[in-house]
Design a protein around this motif. Structure first.
Motif, short mmCIF file in Angstrom:
data_model
loop_
_atom_site.label_atom_id
_atom_site.label_comp_id
_atom_site.label_asym_id
_atom_site.label_seq_id
_atom_site.Cartn_x
_atom_site.Cartn_y
_atom_site.Cartn_z
N ALA A 70 0.83 -1.20 0.00
CA ALA A 70 0.00 0.00 0.00
C ALA A 70 0.86 1.25 0.00
CB ALA A 70 -0.93 0.01 1.22
N HIS A 71 0.64 2.13 -0.95
CA HIS A 71 1.24 3.46 -0.95
C HIS A 71 0.38 4.37 -0.09
CE1 HIS A 71 4.09 3.61 -4.67
NE2 HIS A 71 4.20 2.46 -4.00
N ILE A 72 1.02 5.09 0.83
CA ILE A 72 0.31 6.00 1.72
C ILE A 72 0.98 7.37 1.63
CG2 ILE A 72 -0.45 6.45 4.08
CD1 ILE A 72 -1.61 3.86 2.94
N PHE A 73 0.22 8.36 1.08
CA PHE A 73 0.77 9.72 0.93
C PHE A 73 -0.29 10.75 1.30
CE2 PHE A 73 1.41 13.62 -1.43
CZ PHE A 73 2.73 13.92 -1.11
N PRO A 74 0.11 11.77 2.07
CA PRO A 74 1.43 11.98 2.67
C PRO A 74 1.55 11.19 3.98
CG PRO A 74 0.03 13.86 3.14
CD PRO A 74 -0.78 12.94 2.29
N ILE A 95 3.90 -1.39 3.87
CA ILE A 95 3.47 0.01 3.90
C ILE A 95 4.55 0.85 3.24
CG2 ILE A 95 2.78 1.96 5.33
CD1 ILE A 95 0.85 -0.41 5.46
N VAL A 96 4.18 1.60 2.20
CA VAL A 96 5.17 2.31 1.39
C VAL A 96 4.94 3.82 1.48
CG1 VAL A 96 6.17 2.59 -0.91
CG2 VAL A 96 5.24 0.37 -0.21
N ASN A 97 6.03 4.54 1.78
CA ASN A 97 6.04 6.00 1.63
C ASN A 97 6.44 6.28 0.18
OD1 ASN A 97 6.27 8.74 1.83
ND2 ASN A 97 7.99 8.75 3.23
N PHE A 129 8.09 -1.49 6.40
CA PHE A 129 7.99 -0.10 5.94
C PHE A 129 9.02 0.12 4.85
CE2 PHE A 129 9.17 4.51 6.83
CZ PHE A 129 8.11 5.02 6.10
N LEU A 130 8.59 0.69 3.72
CA LEU A 130 9.45 0.88 2.56
C LEU A 130 9.37 2.31 2.06
CD1 LEU A 130 7.56 -1.97 2.06
CD2 LEU A 130 9.46 -2.38 0.51
N TYR A 131 10.45 2.73 1.41
CA TYR A 131 10.46 4.02 0.71
C TYR A 131 10.54 3.76 -0.79
CZ TYR A 131 11.42 8.80 -0.63
OH TYR A 131 11.31 10.05 -1.20
N HIS A 132 9.69 4.45 -1.54
CA HIS A 132 9.65 4.34 -3.00
C HIS A 132 10.31 5.58 -3.61
CE1 HIS A 132 7.71 5.51 -6.83
NE2 HIS A 132 7.70 4.21 -7.11
N ASN A 133 11.31 5.37 -4.42
CA ASN A 133 12.06 6.47 -5.01
C ASN A 133 11.44 7.02 -6.28
OD1 ASN A 133 13.21 3.81 -6.22
ND2 ASN A 133 13.86 5.39 -7.67
N HIS A 134 11.77 8.28 -6.55
CA HIS A 134 11.62 8.87 -7.87
C HIS A 134 13.03 9.19 -8.36
CE1 HIS A 134 7.49 9.08 -6.50
NE2 HIS A 134 7.12 9.20 -7.77
N ASP A 135 13.17 10.15 -9.25
CA ASP A 135 14.51 10.50 -9.73
C ASP A 135 15.24 11.41 -8.76
OD1 ASP A 135 12.58 12.41 -10.29
OD2 ASP A 135 13.31 12.87 -12.30
N HIS A 136 14.49 12.27 -8.02
CA HIS A 136 15.16 13.30 -7.22
C HIS A 136 15.92 12.74 -6.02
CE1 HIS A 136 11.09 13.09 -5.33
NE2 HIS A 136 11.78 13.25 -4.21
N GLU A 137 15.66 11.50 -5.63
CA GLU A 137 16.43 10.91 -4.53
C GLU A 137 17.86 10.56 -4.94
OE1 GLU A 137 12.14 10.25 -3.49
OE2 GLU A 137 13.37 9.87 -5.28
N PHE A 138 18.18 10.77 -6.21
CA PHE A 138 19.57 10.59 -6.65
C PHE A 138 20.31 11.92 -6.74
CE2 PHE A 138 17.43 6.71 -7.77
CZ PHE A 138 18.37 5.74 -7.42
N ARG A 139 19.64 13.01 -6.37
CA ARG A 139 20.37 14.26 -6.12
C ARG A 139 21.29 14.04 -4.92
NH1 ARG A 139 17.95 18.92 -7.88
NH2 ARG A 139 19.98 19.85 -7.39
N SER A 160 13.01 -0.41 4.36
CA SER A 160 13.41 -1.12 3.15
C SER A 160 13.11 -0.25 1.95
CB SER A 160 12.67 -2.46 3.05
OG SER A 160 12.96 -3.29 4.16
N LEU A 161 13.41 -0.73 0.77
CA LEU A 161 13.19 0.05 -0.45
C LEU A 161 12.24 -0.66 -1.40
CD1 LEU A 161 16.84 1.17 -1.37
CD2 LEU A 161 15.11 2.48 -0.10
N GLU A 162 11.38 0.15 -2.01
CA GLU A 162 10.67 -0.26 -3.22
C GLU A 162 11.36 0.49 -4.35
OE1 GLU A 162 6.14 -0.97 -4.35
OE2 GLU A 162 6.57 1.17 -4.14
N LEU A 163 12.25 -0.19 -5.06
CA LEU A 163 13.07 0.49 -6.05
C LEU A 163 12.31 0.61 -7.37
CD1 LEU A 163 16.00 1.64 -5.93
CD2 LEU A 163 16.68 -0.33 -7.32
#
Length: 310
Positions: A70-74, A95-97, A129-139, A160-163
């Motif tokens: 599940a993606h939960i935002f914010p 549970i994914v941020n 609990f996982l974090y889902h990246n976009h492109d800006h997390e590679f800044r 953990s990561l959802e890559l």
């Protein structure tokens, strides 16, 4: 072997019209592993469309489908106990941020403390609990990426990561190297595809270290303070701005398995180097006549690959 799933963000317009009819159709198409997508978590701790958890679960149960994430935002503004209760009823344990906003190194460290706190609470209740990246997390801050700093400054039991491989590629990074690099911290994989006739370039950031480095006063990403979050997951832009975005930015997306991404190599690397159980298909935008037609085409195209199961 990776199990194939689908995030309901791919059919969000249909979900907004009739969530139960939509999940029924998704299940009938043959998607058995479902990631719900709540971008309205300020008002709704559930799936974002005002659906009772027991009703949602029974709908999927009728077709042999299950909610696996599940993606939960914010997430930072969500009622976490209510979120966990809802997902416990669904039988979901992930549970994914799905995104964040970053401004300074110190701010990132504060967010890492928050991730550890949320992750510990999730872990104690049997959730990951996982974090889902976009492109800006590679800044970068000081030459090191936001995602690397996030991983280094959080407990592996707490985050953990959802890559998302599409956004890894858009950030100018080698997909296979990143799957190897983050390794067992990767518990889920998100898969989109990049259109061969895109009107926007693959790399969204730049070519030099200076392009990647975060500058004083700069911010990247969005969080619960954004207009998007405050308006229940809806962008507040003019019709003219929306038309331009659809014409240029959205041409980057195509049905999954029909574009230029090295998907078989991604699957092989994920199976070999990560702890991912699911590869979850996500269609941000489509040029097809409907979102249902889009996910049906992606399913047909994705069946060409090996190392997966449905």
């Amino acid at each position: 072997m990776l199990k194939v799933g689908l995030i309901l963000y791919s059919v969000r317009e249909e979900m907004a019209k009739d969530p139960i009819a939509t999940v029924e159709k998704v299940a009938k198409l043959g998607y058995k592993n479902i990631e719900v997508c709540n971008h309205n978590a300020i008002a709704d701790p559930g799936c974002g469309f005002g659906v009772d958890a027991a009703e949602l679960k029974s709908t999927f149960d009728r077709f042999g489908s299950q909610v696996v994430s599940a993606h939960i935002f914010p997430l930072e503004k969500a009622d976490l106990p209510a979120v966990l209760d809802y997902n416990r009823t669904l039988g979901n344990k992930n549970i994914v941020n799905p995104m964040g906003r970053f401004t300074t190194y110190d701010d990132l460290m504060r967010q890492c403390e928050f991730f550890n706190k949320v992750g510990k609470a999730c872990h104690q209740e049997g959730f990951t609990f996982l974090y889902h990246n976009h492109d800006h997390e590679f800044r970068t801050f000081g030459g090191k990426s936001i995602l690397d700093l996030m991983v280094e400054n959080t407990d592996p039991d707490c985050l953990s990561l959802e890559l998302d491989t599409f956004w890894v590629m858009r950030a100018g990074k080698d997909l296979i190297d990143m799957l190897k690099h983050f390794g067992k911290r990767v518990k889920l994989v998100h898969q989109k595809d990049f259109a061969w006739d895109s009107l926007t370039p693959i790399n969204t950031i730049g070519l030099t270290a200076e392009d990647y480095e975060m500058n004083p006063g700069e911010s990247a990403g969005i969080d619960g303070g954004s207009d998007y979050a405050k308006n229940g997951g809806k962008y507040v832009i003019t019709q003219e701005e929306a038309a331009k975005a659809r014409y240029v930015r959205n041409t980057a997306f195509t049905e999954i398995g029909t574009g230029i991404m090295p998907i078989q190599a991604i699957i092989d690397a994920a199976n070999a180097h990560t702890a991912a159980e699911y590869i979850i298909l996500e269609q941000d935008y489509t040029r097809m006549e409907s979102q249902f037609a889009s996910i049906e085409k992606s399913m047909a195209a994705f069946r060409q690959f090996s190392g997966i199961e449905w």
